[in-house]
Design a protein around this motif. Structure first.
Motif, PDB file in Angstrom:
ATOM      1  N   ASN A 166       0.919  -1.320  -0.005  1.00  0.00           N
ATOM      2  CA  ASN A 166       0.158  -0.010   0.072  1.00  0.00           C
ATOM      3  C   ASN A 166       0.743   1.106  -0.576  1.00  0.00           C
ATOM      4  O   ASN A 166       0.643   2.298   0.464  1.00  0.00           O
ATOM      5  CB  ASN A 166      -0.834  -0.092   1.221  1.00  0.00           C
ATOM      6  CG  ASN A 166      -2.122  -0.068   1.102  1.00  0.00           C
ATOM      7  OD1 ASN A 166      -2.857   0.907  -0.558  1.00  0.00           O
ATOM      8  ND2 ASN A 166      -3.263  -0.590   1.987  1.00  0.00           N
ATOM      9  N   MET A 167       1.559   0.872  -0.539  1.00  0.00           N
ATOM     10  CA  MET A 167       2.940   2.919  -0.739  1.00  0.00           C
ATOM     11  C   MET A 167       3.045   2.825  -2.531  1.00  0.00           C
ATOM     12  O   MET A 167       2.594   2.399  -3.101  1.00  0.00           O
ATOM     13  CB  MET A 167       4.624   1.701  -0.644  1.00  0.00           C
ATOM     14  CG  MET A 167       3.983   1.308   0.777  1.00  0.00           C
ATOM     15  SD  MET A 167       6.076   1.619   2.276  1.00  0.00           S
ATOM     16  CE  MET A 167       7.036   0.116   0.345  1.00  0.00           C
ATOM     17  N   SER A 168       3.371   4.302  -2.298  1.00  0.00           N
ATOM     18  CA  SER A 168       2.926   5.073  -3.930  1.00  0.00           C
ATOM     19  C   SER A 168       4.554   4.948  -3.850  1.00  0.00           C
ATOM     20  O   SER A 168       5.056   5.276  -3.326  1.00  0.00           O
ATOM     21  CB  SER A 168       2.166   6.512  -3.971  1.00  0.00           C
ATOM     22  OG  SER A 168       3.442   6.739  -3.197  1.00  0.00           O
ATOM     23  N   TYR A 169       4.711   5.155  -5.169  1.00  0.00           N
ATOM     24  CA  TYR A 169       6.506   5.779  -5.811  1.00  0.00           C
ATOM     25  C   TYR A 169       6.335   6.326  -7.255  1.00  0.00           C
ATOM     26  O   TYR A 169       5.458   5.559  -7.824  1.00  0.00           O
ATOM     27  CB  TYR A 169       7.582   4.222  -5.753  1.00  0.00           C
ATOM     28  CG  TYR A 169       7.177   3.579  -6.670  1.00  0.00           C
ATOM     29  CD1 TYR A 169       6.119   2.929  -7.002  1.00  0.00           C
ATOM     30  CD2 TYR A 169       7.709   3.174  -7.490  1.00  0.00           C
ATOM     31  CE1 TYR A 169       5.831   1.827  -8.117  1.00  0.00           C
ATOM     32  CE2 TYR A 169       7.296   2.542  -8.570  1.00  0.00           C
ATOM     33  CZ  TYR A 169       6.778   1.220  -8.856  1.00  0.00           C
ATOM     34  OH  TYR A 169       6.248   0.594  -9.565  1.00  0.00           O
ATOM     35  N   GLU A 170       7.383   6.665  -7.891  1.00  0.00           N
ATOM     36  CA  GLU A 170       7.110   7.257  -9.238  1.00  0.00           C
ATOM     37  C   GLU A 170       8.719   6.670  -9.842  1.00  0.00           C
ATOM     38  O   GLU A 170       9.489   6.402  -8.938  1.00  0.00           O
ATOM     39  CB  GLU A 170       7.796   8.160  -8.704  1.00  0.00           C
ATOM     40  CG  GLU A 170       7.012   9.454  -8.291  1.00  0.00           C
ATOM     41  CD  GLU A 170       6.090   9.876  -9.338  1.00  0.00           C
ATOM     42  OE1 GLU A 170       6.126   9.996 -10.435  1.00  0.00           O
ATOM     43  OE2 GLU A 170       4.568  10.006  -9.137  1.00  0.00           O
ATOM     44  N   PRO A 171       8.595   5.705 -10.656  1.00  0.00           N
ATOM     45  CA  PRO A 171       9.716   5.021 -11.107  1.00  0.00           C
ATOM     46  C   PRO A 171      10.147   6.024 -12.178  1.00  0.00           C
ATOM     47  O   PRO A 171       9.597   6.489 -13.236  1.00  0.00           O
ATOM     48  CB  PRO A 171       8.207   3.798 -11.476  1.00  0.00           C
ATOM     49  CG  PRO A 171       7.543   4.486 -11.974  1.00  0.00           C
ATOM     50  CD  PRO A 171       6.772   5.760 -11.260  1.00  0.00           C
ATOM     51  N   VAL A 172      11.572   6.204 -12.559  1.00  0.00           N
ATOM     52  CA  VAL A 172      12.207   6.019 -13.030  1.00  0.00           C
ATOM     53  C   VAL A 172      12.829   5.543 -13.865  1.00  0.00           C
ATOM     54  O   VAL A 172      14.031   4.578 -13.752  1.00  0.00           O
ATOM     55  CB  VAL A 172      13.294   6.866 -12.746  1.00  0.00           C
ATOM     56  CG1 VAL A 172      13.980   7.469 -13.453  1.00  0.00           C
ATOM     57  CG2 VAL A 172      12.843   8.304 -11.708  1.00  0.00           C
ATOM     58  N   PRO A 173      12.183   5.217 -15.538  1.00  0.00           N
ATOM     59  CA  PRO A 173      12.723   3.541 -15.683  1.00  0.00           C
ATOM     60  C   PRO A 173      14.228   4.120 -16.933  1.00  0.00           C
ATOM     61  O   PRO A 173      14.463   5.083 -17.157  1.00  0.00           O
ATOM     62  CB  PRO A 173      11.997   3.797 -17.360  1.00  0.00           C
ATOM     63  CG  PRO A 173      11.015   4.799 -17.188  1.00  0.00           C
ATOM     64  CD  PRO A 173      11.368   5.629 -16.110  1.00  0.00           C
ATOM     65  N   ILE A 174      15.113   3.579 -16.748  1.00  0.00           N
ATOM     66  CA  ILE A 174      16.330   3.661 -17.132  1.00  0.00           C
ATOM     67  C   ILE A 174      17.084   2.408 -17.993  1.00  0.00           C
ATOM     68  O   ILE A 174      16.378   1.537 -17.911  1.00  0.00           O
ATOM     69  CB  ILE A 174      17.504   3.541 -16.072  1.00  0.00           C
ATOM     70  CG1 ILE A 174      16.579   5.573 -15.762  1.00  0.00           C
ATOM     71  CG2 ILE A 174      18.880   3.539 -16.650  1.00  0.00           C
ATOM     72  CD1 ILE A 174      17.364   5.980 -14.549  1.00  0.00           C
ATOM     73  N   GLU A 175      17.936   2.242 -19.165  1.00  0.00           N
ATOM     74  CA  GLU A 175      18.274   1.896 -20.212  1.00  0.00           C
ATOM     75  C   GLU A 175      19.575   0.520 -19.355  1.00  0.00           C
ATOM     76  O   GLU A 175      18.864  -0.537 -19.109  1.00  0.00           O
ATOM     77  CB  GLU A 175      18.500   2.097 -21.249  1.00  0.00           C
ATOM     78  CG  GLU A 175      17.179   2.560 -22.182  1.00  0.00           C
ATOM     79  CD  GLU A 175      16.739   1.465 -23.280  1.00  0.00           C
ATOM     80  OE1 GLU A 175      17.447   0.778 -24.184  1.00  0.00           O
ATOM     81  OE2 GLU A 175      15.293   0.968 -22.574  1.00  0.00           O
ATOM     82  N   THR A 176      20.228   1.555 -19.182  1.00  0.00           N
ATOM     83  CA  THR A 176      21.628   0.548 -18.566  1.00  0.00           C
ATOM     84  C   THR A 176      21.984   0.662 -17.035  1.00  0.00           C
ATOM     85  O   THR A 176      21.113   2.033 -16.107  1.00  0.00           O
ATOM     86  CB  THR A 176      22.950   0.456 -18.813  1.00  0.00           C
ATOM     87  OG1 THR A 176      22.407   2.195 -19.490  1.00  0.00           O
ATOM     88  CG2 THR A 176      22.405   0.582 -20.796  1.00  0.00           C
ATOM     89  N   ASN A 177      22.718  -0.284 -16.909  1.00  0.00           N
ATOM     90  CA  ASN A 177      23.171  -0.105 -14.684  1.00  0.00           C
ATOM     91  C   ASN A 177      24.459   1.371 -15.603  1.00  0.00           C
ATOM     92  O   ASN A 177      24.409   1.789 -13.993  1.00  0.00           O
ATOM     93  CB  ASN A 177      24.100  -1.276 -15.175  1.00  0.00           C
ATOM     94  CG  ASN A 177      24.268  -1.165 -13.013  1.00  0.00           C
ATOM     95  OD1 ASN A 177      23.472  -1.249 -12.295  1.00  0.00           O
ATOM     96  ND2 ASN A 177      25.445  -1.411 -13.187  1.00  0.00           N
TER      97      ASN A 177
END
Lengths: 339, 406
Positions: A166-177
């Motif tokens: 039950n938590m929220s978050y903002e994903p930051v999608p990223i291609e590589t390590n």
């Protein structure tokens, strides 16, 4: 059905092109080189060293397979793949085997038509945060911005973990390590999440690793292993048993130090004899030389040697064996017998 | 000069397909068409047989399955339990959003730079030439990454705004500029706010009516009414009056520094990826549009400018009333292709983690489901539809402003 001769010929050529990829073992032998898909750079698992030579734990698997098939551990063409491109690269035949911290899942195995040949690292998804945030548990991450590599199982686990808590978050999608590392250090995200081994490896490359902590929660099972295309069981067997040979070698005490002696003549232990080809015809059954396993082990050592050299506790990455110990030591590594 | 040959006589012979000018072009077109069909048929059959060999099929069933991933920027309801189709819609809307914003700002940048490049002021024209040459000669992907990197490196972290005693204060108590994006207050619509919005819309209509009336008056009697300040007054005064009469129904939801230890909460967040992508696309395409505008202006005969000046029009009016309307005819067709470029270049969004259609459907969905061919076909269809729609709208506009031949 009416078709022009040209069209018919082309169709035949097309079908032939489709079937041609069926015998990967023969392809690799004919090419004299193994095309191995690895990460674009994850220190300890697969990354080029200062001389541009690829090294790492996953690279070790590639080299072992190349040594077993071609007798030359350097006959490998390393193809860097991202989380997004890796499956296309394997499915299209651009690479023969993918050794890229890839999690064995049902849908990848069944729906994407790949064959996981085993597990070379039992992992789980963890979280890394800057120490100054004072976070001690992943349950305290409500509202955080999270850097995440796209196209990975971790992306889905992350969504599940936050939803079930039950938590929220903002994903930051990223291609590589590497990009993830940059974003995380610049503060564009509060948390970086990926496999715990990857986090340890990434943290080891930071200027001040001590400023960052790995949270205790491991939120998923991530069995990482090499995989090949579906439908080519001979090739799958070669890669599977090469990996098993490395694991069995550790179990039986065969290492790169003593393998020359042990393989010189048949010894007392029949399983070692069968493994090293001094007894029986296991190599022939695989379509390889009798001493294939010996070459595979000599390429970079047995499983324990590969582990200690690349990601073990003496390296900056400093991973303990944990689940990845032999079954005889309370771990999960358990190779089927060489018989 | 063209030579006139007698039409060949006699019955049709097969050799005439190649020798007779009446049939030759048709023959070659037919051959080209057949070759094209064969090529596509070959590719398609190759694909189908390879898929069959790999035990795969073409199926769009996955679109209704739960996507399982989250998206940071969404203008419609979406969570990880929504379907892949929904995720694709989020992406489509994000693509349209950034394309729309970038088209507007690129046009503004482009027109300004194009006009100023023709300025008589040496410094201004050289500066604009510098802008155009620098920006259009470096790939847009590089610009996107440069701008995003600078944003994340230069702007303060989100955490510096947080806590009781933050390092950085909110601008006017409402705005925060962080390396994760810009936070702005969001309006809260209280009871009675509909009236205020209604008054605002009515005053917009009023402005149009007033301008129309002023123009009509000018054309029929030659009397020139002031337009600038009455428009401004019409825009602001009634709305502000209504706002206070209704008892200030519209509140502002400012970003709250105390709600969370990681991020500001509340208000509207405009993410750094959107800003970087928007700005990079506008400034890059703006440079191309500037060249189109310059070409368009220079295509208008100098005599037009001189004649307008001789009539006593000020330079600004010469540009607005005489030159630009004629230049538009030259500018619009290439402008259409610049708009198309913006829309298509917005697919570079994934470089900065902006969730456009290429990132959601063509990125994460493609990856998680492994349905590469299906996803790419859908993507192609989407970009095709969008591009054709933009062309259609712009062509209608072009028909409206082009030289009317009667």
């Amino acid at each position: 059905m009416k078709k022009s001769v040209l069209f018919g010929a082309m169709t035949v050529a097309g079908v032939a092109a489709g079937v041609a990829s069926a015998g990967t073992l023969d392809d690799v032998k004919a090419r004299g080189k193994l095309n191995c898909g690895v990460t674009t750079g994850l220190v300890g698992f697969a990354a080029p060293d200062a001389n541009g030579e690829w090294e790492g734990f996953d690279v070790g698997v590639c080299r072992a397979v190349a040594a077993a098939v071609l007798g030359d551990a350097t006959a490998v063409e390393f193809v860097p793949t991202t989380g997004k491109t890796r499956f296309t690269a394997l499915a299209s035949g651009e690479i023969d085997v993918l050794a890229r911290n890839t999690t064995w899942t049902f849908s990848r195995d069944v729906d994407l038509k790949f064959e996981f040949v085993g597990v070379n690292y039992y992992d789980g998804q963890g979280f890394m945060v800057p120490k100054e945030l004072g976070v001690s548990s992943a349950k305290e991450l409500d509202g955080a911005t999270v850097c995440i590599q796209t196209g990975t199982t971790t992306e889905l686990n992350l969504a599940d973990f936050f939803r079930s808590n039950n938590m929220s978050y903002e994903p930051v999608p990223i291609e590589t390590n590497a990009e993830a590392q940059q974003q995380y250090l610049a503060g564009a995200c509060d948390v970086y999440t990926t496999d715990a081994s990857g986090l340890a490896s990434t943290r080891a490359t930071f200027e001040t690793p001590a400023d960052h902590v790995l949270l205790p929660e491991i939120v998923s099972k991530e069995p990482l292993g090499p995989l090949v295309r579906h439908g080519d069981s001979e090739w799958g067997d070669v890669v599977r048993w090469t990996l098993n040979a490395l694991i069995t070698a550790e179990e039986l005490g065969v290492s790169s130090a003593n393998i020359a002696d042990m393989s010189a003549a048949a010894g007392d232990n029949p399983e070692i004899n069968r493994l090293l080809g001094t007894e029986g015809t296991l190599g022939e059954m695989l379509g390889l030389e009798a001493d294939w396993a010996k070459k595979a082990i000599m390429a970079g050592g047995n499983y324990a040697e590969l582990f200690e050299k690349n990601i073990g506790e003496t390296t900056p990455i400093g991973l303990a064996r944990g689940l990845n110990a032999q079954w005889t030591d309370g771990g999960l590594l358990y190779s089927p017998p060489f018989r | 000069m063209s030579t006139i040959t007698d039409p060949p006589q006699g019955p049709f012979k097969v050799s005439m397909l190649f020798n007779d000018t009446r049939y030759r072009s048709l023959t070659f077109q037919a051959i080209a068409l057949v070759l094209l069909i064969v090529a596509f048929a070959y590719l398609a059959s190759n694909l189908m047989s390879n898929l069959a060999a790999a035990g795969l099929n073409i199926s769009y069933d996955f679109l209704s399955n739960p996507s399982g991933y989250d998206i940071n920027q969404r203008l419609i309801e979406y969570d990880s339990q929504s379907s892949h189709m929904r995720a694709a819609w989020v992406g489509i809307i994000n693509t349209l959003l950034v394309a729309f914003l970038a088209c507007i700002t690129a046009t503004v940048f482009g027109v300004l730079a194009g006009v100023l490049r023709l300025s008589n002021n040496w410094l201004v024209s050289k500066l604009m030439a510098f802008y155009v040459e620098i920006f259009r000669n470096i790939p847009v992907l590089i610009w996107i990454i440069i701008i995003f990197t600078i944003m994340t490196a230069v702007m303060p972290g989100a955490r510096s705004y947080l806590g009781e005693d933050p390092e950085a204060d909110l601008l006017f108590g409402y705005f925060a500029f962080t390396n994760r994006g810009v936070y702005a207050p969001a309006p809260i619509w209280g009871p009675g706010s509909g009236v205020v919005v209604g008054v605002f819309i009515a005053s917009l209509i009023g402005i149009f009516a007033y301008r129309k009336y002023a123009q009509h008056l000018l054309y029929s009697t030659g009397k020139l009414l002031p337009v600038g300040w009455p428009s401004l007054a019409l825009l602001i005064v009634p709305s502000v009056l209504a706002y206070f009469i209704m008892g200030q129904p519209i509140g502002l939801d400012a970003p709250d520094p105390l709600a969370n230890r990681f991020n500001l909460r509340g208000g509207i967040q405009i993410g750094a990826p959107l800003i970087a992508l928007w700005f990079a696309l506008s400034i890059y395409t703006g440079a191309f549009i500037a060249e189109n505008v310059r070409a368009g202006i220079q295509a208008v005969s100098k005599g037009q400018t001189e004649a307008a000046s001789a009539l006593g029009l000020r330079p600004g009016r010469v540009m607005n009333l005489v030159v630009l309307p004629q230049a538009l005819r030259v500018i619009i067709p290439p402008l259409v292709s610049q708009y198309l470029n913006i829309t298509k270049n917005s697919s570079l969004a994934i470089a900065v983690g902006y969730a456009d259609i290429t990132a959601t459907l063509g990125g994460i969905t493609l990856n998680q489901t492994g349905r590469a061919i299906e996803c790419v076909l859908l993507l192609m269809l989407f970009y095709l539809i969008i591009s054709l729609s933009i062309s259609t709208v712009m062509n209608i506009y072009n028909n409206a402003v082009k030289l009317k031949e009667r």
